[in-house]
Write a protein that holds these residues in place. Sequence first.
Motif, short mmCIF file in Angstrom:
data_model
loop_
_atom_site.label_atom_id
_atom_site.label_comp_id
_atom_site.label_asym_id
_atom_site.label_seq_id
_atom_site.Cartn_x
_atom_site.Cartn_y
_atom_site.Cartn_z
N VAL A 447 0.84 -1.20 0.00
CA VAL A 447 0.00 0.00 0.00
C VAL A 447 0.88 1.25 0.00
CG1 VAL A 447 -1.89 1.21 1.15
CG2 VAL A 447 -1.65 -1.26 1.43
N SER A 448 0.61 2.15 -0.93
CA SER A 448 1.31 3.43 -0.91
C SER A 448 0.54 4.39 0.00
CB SER A 448 1.43 4.00 -2.32
OG SER A 448 0.15 4.27 -2.86
N THR A 449 1.25 5.16 0.81
CA THR A 449 0.58 6.05 1.75
C THR A 449 1.19 7.44 1.73
OG1 THR A 449 2.03 5.48 3.60
CG2 THR A 449 0.04 4.15 3.33
N LYS A 450 0.40 8.38 2.22
CA LYS A 450 0.83 9.76 2.32
C LYS A 450 0.07 10.39 3.48
CE LYS A 450 1.27 13.97 -0.51
NZ LYS A 450 1.03 14.55 -1.85
N ILE A 451 0.69 11.33 4.17
CA ILE A 451 0.03 12.03 5.25
C ILE A 451 -0.29 13.47 4.82
CG2 ILE A 451 0.28 12.94 7.59
CD1 ILE A 451 2.02 10.53 8.25
N VAL A 452 -1.57 13.83 4.87
CA VAL A 452 -2.02 15.19 4.59
C VAL A 452 -2.95 15.57 5.73
CG1 VAL A 452 -3.24 16.71 3.01
CG2 VAL A 452 -1.88 14.83 2.09
N LEU A 453 -2.50 16.39 6.65
CA LEU A 453 -3.24 16.64 7.88
C LEU A 453 -4.55 17.41 7.67
CD1 LEU A 453 -0.36 17.39 10.40
CD2 LEU A 453 -1.60 15.25 10.01
N ASP A 454 -4.58 18.31 6.73
CA ASP A 454 -5.81 19.04 6.44
C ASP A 454 -6.77 18.09 5.73
OD1 ASP A 454 -7.82 20.59 5.02
OD2 ASP A 454 -6.62 22.36 5.44
N ARG A 455 -7.87 17.71 6.39
CA ARG A 455 -8.75 16.69 5.84
C ARG A 455 -9.36 17.11 4.51
NH1 ARG A 455 -10.98 12.07 8.23
NH2 ARG A 455 -12.70 11.19 7.00
N GLN A 456 -9.75 18.37 4.38
CA GLN A 456 -10.31 18.83 3.12
C GLN A 456 -9.29 18.74 1.99
OE1 GLN A 456 -13.12 22.22 3.16
NE2 GLN A 456 -12.63 22.46 5.34
N GLU A 457 -8.05 19.07 2.29
CA GLU A 457 -7.00 18.97 1.28
C GLU A 457 -6.73 17.52 0.93
OE1 GLU A 457 -5.41 21.26 -0.57
OE2 GLU A 457 -6.88 22.66 0.26
N ALA A 458 -6.79 16.64 1.93
CA ALA A 458 -6.57 15.22 1.67
C ALA A 458 -7.63 14.67 0.73
CB ALA A 458 -6.58 14.45 2.99
N ILE A 459 -8.89 15.04 0.98
CA ILE A 459 -9.97 14.58 0.11
C ILE A 459 -9.82 15.16 -1.30
CG2 ILE A 459 -12.47 14.76 -0.28
CD1 ILE A 459 -12.79 14.64 2.79
N LYS A 460 -9.47 16.44 -1.35
CA LYS A 460 -9.28 17.09 -2.66
C LYS A 460 -8.19 16.41 -3.46
CE LYS A 460 -8.17 21.56 -4.77
NZ LYS A 460 -7.87 23.00 -4.52
N GLU A 461 -7.08 16.11 -2.81
CA GLU A 461 -5.97 15.47 -3.52
C GLU A 461 -6.34 14.07 -4.00
OE1 GLU A 461 -1.39 13.98 -2.58
OE2 GLU A 461 -2.16 15.81 -1.64
N MET A 462 -7.02 13.31 -3.16
CA MET A 462 -7.37 11.94 -3.56
C MET A 462 -8.34 11.94 -4.73
SD MET A 462 -6.72 8.78 -2.97
CE MET A 462 -6.27 8.29 -1.30
N ILE A 463 -9.36 12.81 -4.68
CA ILE A 463 -10.35 12.84 -5.76
C ILE A 463 -9.74 13.41 -7.05
CG2 ILE A 463 -12.53 13.85 -6.53
CD1 ILE A 463 -13.51 13.71 -3.64
N THR A 464 -8.99 14.48 -6.91
CA THR A 464 -8.38 15.10 -8.09
C THR A 464 -7.49 14.14 -8.85
OG1 THR A 464 -8.43 17.27 -7.01
CG2 THR A 464 -6.94 17.01 -8.87
N ASN A 465 -6.77 13.29 -8.12
CA ASN A 465 -5.87 12.32 -8.75
C ASN A 465 -6.56 11.01 -9.10
OD1 ASN A 465 -3.66 14.06 -8.58
ND2 ASN A 465 -3.19 13.40 -6.50
N GLY A 466 -7.86 10.92 -8.83
CA GLY A 466 -8.59 9.70 -9.13
C GLY A 466 -8.73 9.48 -10.62
N GLN A 467 -8.80 8.20 -10.99
CA GLN A 467 -8.95 7.82 -12.40
C GLN A 467 -10.28 7.10 -12.60
OE1 GLN A 467 -6.53 8.62 -14.73
NE2 GLN A 467 -5.64 9.74 -12.99
N PRO A 468 -10.80 7.10 -13.85
CA PRO A 468 -12.02 6.34 -14.12
C PRO A 468 -11.85 4.89 -13.64
CG PRO A 468 -11.45 7.69 -16.01
CD PRO A 468 -10.28 7.78 -15.07
N GLY A 469 -12.83 4.39 -12.96
CA GLY A 469 -12.75 3.01 -12.45
C GLY A 469 -12.23 2.91 -11.03
N ASP A 470 -11.61 3.96 -10.51
CA ASP A 470 -11.13 3.94 -9.13
C ASP A 470 -12.30 3.92 -8.14
OD1 ASP A 470 -8.52 4.00 -9.92
OD2 ASP A 470 -8.15 6.09 -9.35
#
Length: 509
Positions: A447-470
């Motif tokens: 599992v690749s992991t990353k720590i982003v303490l600001d929860r809104q930023e963490a959600i933004k980063e995960m969704i923005t980098n999401g791909q079709p099918g994820d």
Amino acid sequence: MSLKINQAIKILKQHDLLVSSKVTDPDKVLTNISYNSQEDQTNGIFFCKGINFKPDYLKQALTSGAAIYVAEQQFDDQADHLIVTDASKALAVLSAEYFDHPEKDLFIIAFTGTKGKTTTAYFIYDILKEVYPKKVALFSTIDRIVGPKPADEFKSDLTTPESLDLFRDMRRSVDNGMTHLVMEVSSQAYKKNRVYNLTFDIGGFLNITPDHIGKNEHPTYADYLYCKKQLLVNSKVNIINRDTNDFETVYDAALQTSSADDIYLFGRDQSKDHLDFLLTSKEATLKDSLFTISAVSEKAEQLKVAGDYKLGLVGDFNEVNATAAVLATGLIKMPVKNIYDGLKGAHVPGRMEHIVSKDHGTIFIDYAHNYASMKALLGFLRKEYPESKIKVVVGSPGDKGISRRAGFSQVLTELADSAILTTDDPGFEDPADICRQIDEKIDHDKVSTKIVLDRQEAIKEMITNGQPGDIIVLAAKGDDPYQKTKGIDVPYPTDPVVAKSVLRDIEGE
């Protein structure tokens, strides 16, 4: 509402709680009750309770008009007082009396479990509303509903409120015309005597796995299990998931106060003895689940709830909660059509909400907040979407549930492809330390992991980098509108709101 001092003394003696007393006027009628020194104390009874209680709180209460105090030790020998063996138990029995025993005017269905009790409570609530519109109260982790008007619905701060608040809200419910109450009962409710001396019409036990073990919660798993099973001891009729861990211990607890005829067992494994109802999954889609409940005992057949059901919430693990809800409402003779319709339209805020994006995958928002619930969630998604990457945003609370951190490490290693670790109610702990504790036990080869303490930023980063099918999972926070930080409830938009805002920014509409 009122309480005579001599009546309070009588009740405390009945429960073997009174040690000594100093009373100027035994016939005095008290018209206030409180354990919070910052509240109005005029002509009231004040309770000195909790490990963090300070004598200054009592001084403040007396200065504000408290007429008498209840405590486990004498703080002020000049003021009227009642010394008791257990202040929290005294608070429960005297609160019930002060609010004129509203529990007697409510049919109460209560559930406990390490996971699923909130979902089950909402399922039962949605079913009951089909037959008793504007007559059903709900005390849950998410919401407190004490009447039919918008002003009667508010966010909860505890799964099971303090006994005084519990009886106050029951009284409000009764006065607002409520006839039924559905409530969650946490292990802490018994640990801290919030439901002391309260008997439930129907009690349910969903499951138990190690959780809530720590210095501010339960010292051991044995203590956690003991507190959980007290719900069954204090219920007239019991519903138990036959597949739970420690089943024999749980079942024996129910037998302490109920006959075998008043204990209903359900589960997926038909090979187990004493089973009354068999749950079988039929089909799960992105929008709903289809499942069958079969009666396998004579007692079960008499309940007449066997059949096919559609659940308006995805996840085969939610079928267990739905089955418990079917049995609970079936026990009070709800028509099967109303049970079916209630489940079909069921909605639980922050539970398995999903958003299908254009180009950034499917986003699931769920309150899964420990190993058991996260494993059930991710296991279901892995089974349903075997070709998809599962990406998780999750954090763990501070000051409690320390064992959850290792549980998150384990389940992410077992079932996730990537994760962003973030903040979730850090309390008085450093959220970065919490995230590091989770991260250090993850197998980073899997599992690749990353720590982003600001929860809104963490959600933004995960969704923005999401791909079709994820498959993107926003876990553990759900519809919670606050971050509990250093004793302050800091407003937070909620995960669904953040996710939808991010999608509007990157995809439009």
